[in-house]
Design a protein around this motif. Sequence first.
Motif, short mmCIF file in Angstrom:
data_model
loop_
_atom_site.label_atom_id
_atom_site.label_comp_id
_atom_site.label_asym_id
_atom_site.label_seq_id
_atom_site.Cartn_x
_atom_site.Cartn_y
_atom_site.Cartn_z
N TRP A 81 49.06 91.76 128.10
CA TRP A 81 49.69 92.91 128.73
C TRP A 81 51.06 93.13 128.11
O TRP A 81 51.67 92.19 127.61
N PRO A 82 51.56 94.36 128.13
CA PRO A 82 52.88 94.65 127.56
C PRO A 82 53.97 93.76 128.16
O PRO A 82 53.95 93.47 129.37
N ALA A 83 54.90 93.33 127.33
CA ALA A 83 55.92 92.38 127.76
C ALA A 83 56.73 92.85 128.98
O ALA A 83 56.95 92.07 129.90
N PRO A 84 57.20 94.13 129.02
CA PRO A 84 58.00 94.53 130.20
C PRO A 84 57.23 94.38 131.51
O PRO A 84 57.78 93.86 132.50
N LEU A 85 55.98 94.84 131.54
CA LEU A 85 55.18 94.72 132.76
C LEU A 85 54.89 93.27 133.06
O LEU A 85 54.96 92.83 134.23
N ALA A 86 54.56 92.49 132.04
CA ALA A 86 54.21 91.08 132.24
C ALA A 86 55.39 90.30 132.83
O ALA A 86 55.23 89.56 133.79
N TRP A 87 56.57 90.49 132.25
CA TRP A 87 57.74 89.74 132.74
C TRP A 87 58.09 90.14 134.16
O TRP A 87 58.50 89.29 134.97
N PHE A 88 57.92 91.41 134.49
CA PHE A 88 58.20 91.83 135.86
C PHE A 88 57.23 91.17 136.83
O PHE A 88 57.64 90.58 137.84
N GLY A 104 59.94 91.76 123.44
CA GLY A 104 59.07 90.65 123.10
C GLY A 104 57.63 91.05 122.90
O GLY A 104 57.22 92.20 123.16
N ARG A 105 56.86 90.09 122.44
CA ARG A 105 55.44 90.30 122.22
C ARG A 105 54.69 90.47 123.55
O ARG A 105 55.14 89.98 124.59
N SER A 142 72.33 84.91 125.10
CA SER A 142 71.34 84.52 124.10
C SER A 142 70.19 85.52 124.05
O SER A 142 69.69 85.86 122.96
N ASP A 143 69.76 86.02 125.20
CA ASP A 143 68.73 87.06 125.23
C ASP A 143 69.21 88.31 124.49
O ASP A 143 68.44 88.95 123.77
N HIS A 144 70.47 88.65 124.68
CA HIS A 144 71.04 89.82 124.00
C HIS A 144 71.01 89.64 122.47
O HIS A 144 70.66 90.57 121.73
N ILE A 145 71.35 88.45 122.01
CA ILE A 145 71.32 88.18 120.57
C ILE A 145 69.89 88.30 120.02
O ILE A 145 69.66 88.91 118.97
N LEU A 146 68.93 87.75 120.73
CA LEU A 146 67.54 87.79 120.28
C LEU A 146 67.01 89.22 120.25
O LEU A 146 66.27 89.59 119.31
N ARG A 147 67.36 90.04 121.24
CA ARG A 147 66.92 91.44 121.23
C ARG A 147 67.46 92.19 120.02
O ARG A 147 66.79 93.05 119.46
N GLY A 148 68.68 91.85 119.62
CA GLY A 148 69.30 92.54 118.50
C GLY A 148 68.68 92.22 117.16
O GLY A 148 69.00 92.89 116.16
N GLY A 171 58.90 97.27 119.20
CA GLY A 171 57.56 97.32 118.63
C GLY A 171 57.40 96.62 117.30
O GLY A 171 56.29 96.59 116.75
N VAL A 172 58.46 96.06 116.76
CA VAL A 172 58.40 95.35 115.47
C VAL A 172 58.59 93.86 115.73
O VAL A 172 59.66 93.44 116.17
N PHE A 173 57.56 93.08 115.46
CA PHE A 173 57.60 91.66 115.79
C PHE A 173 57.84 90.84 114.52
O PHE A 173 56.91 90.35 113.88
N VAL A 174 59.10 90.77 114.16
CA VAL A 174 59.52 89.96 113.02
C VAL A 174 60.51 88.91 113.52
O VAL A 174 61.10 89.06 114.59
#
Length: 251
Positions: A44-51, A101-102, A160-166, A171-174
């Motif tokens: 499932w999409p990450a936003p919905l899954a995490w919620f 996230g994925r 740390s979450d902010h750094i990882l998002r940046g 949609g690009v999983f690199v």
Amino acid sequence: MQCRHAAVSSLSGALVVGGAAYLLRQSRLCGQYGRYAQADSRCWPAPLAWFLQEVPAFLVPLLLLLGSDAPDQGTGRTLLLWTFMLHYFYRSVVYSLLTRGRPVPLKIIVSCVIFCSVNGFLQGHHLLHCAHFQHTWLSNARMAAGVLLFYLGLTINIHSDHILRGLREPGVFVYRIPRGGMFEFVSGANFFGEIVEWCGYALAAWSLPAFAFAFFTICSIGPRAYHHHRDYQQRFQDYPRSRKAILPFIL
């Protein structure tokens, strides 16, 4: 509601045993989500899954609090309960709206919903109906140190979450080398922050359920930080050699 001592003890014991079992499992195989998810997983999409997977740990204690008839709601027990809920408000509402996230495997979502529901009940019920705080709790050095440690960990976690998002576009999983903040010291800076949070919570609450939860957290995301560290080293030849996996300068 009366304190359910048997349920509190049983659920706390389950967290300790489950944490140890999960630690043993992850010594061989990392949790199969994120970069380690199987290609054929139903996700499932990450936003919905995490919620969905995190919000029970916010809603269950909130419902317990709203339905509680405990006479001293304005004491340290309520402060600690809101402290616990704050993390899960961030994780289920704020983080889920911002994450890049994925997609998350459905089996991971289901297991997290169950865990967060049970743990939310355990922490909420114990704080509201079992825990006892002296009238001098405001001047208690241990509780103050624990709450301070929790908010320090939460700050590290959010940063740390902010750094990882940046590091990635939507949609690009690199994967790139994270830099800045606690990432200069450990590969799993976000995991380190969360471990600090729950160790602080356990220090402040000073209870079996809180220590059991902190132990489970260490067992579940500590090994994941090690797997991330090893993955970074394999991906990047220029990965900082001085950086540790989860504990600065140590491990």
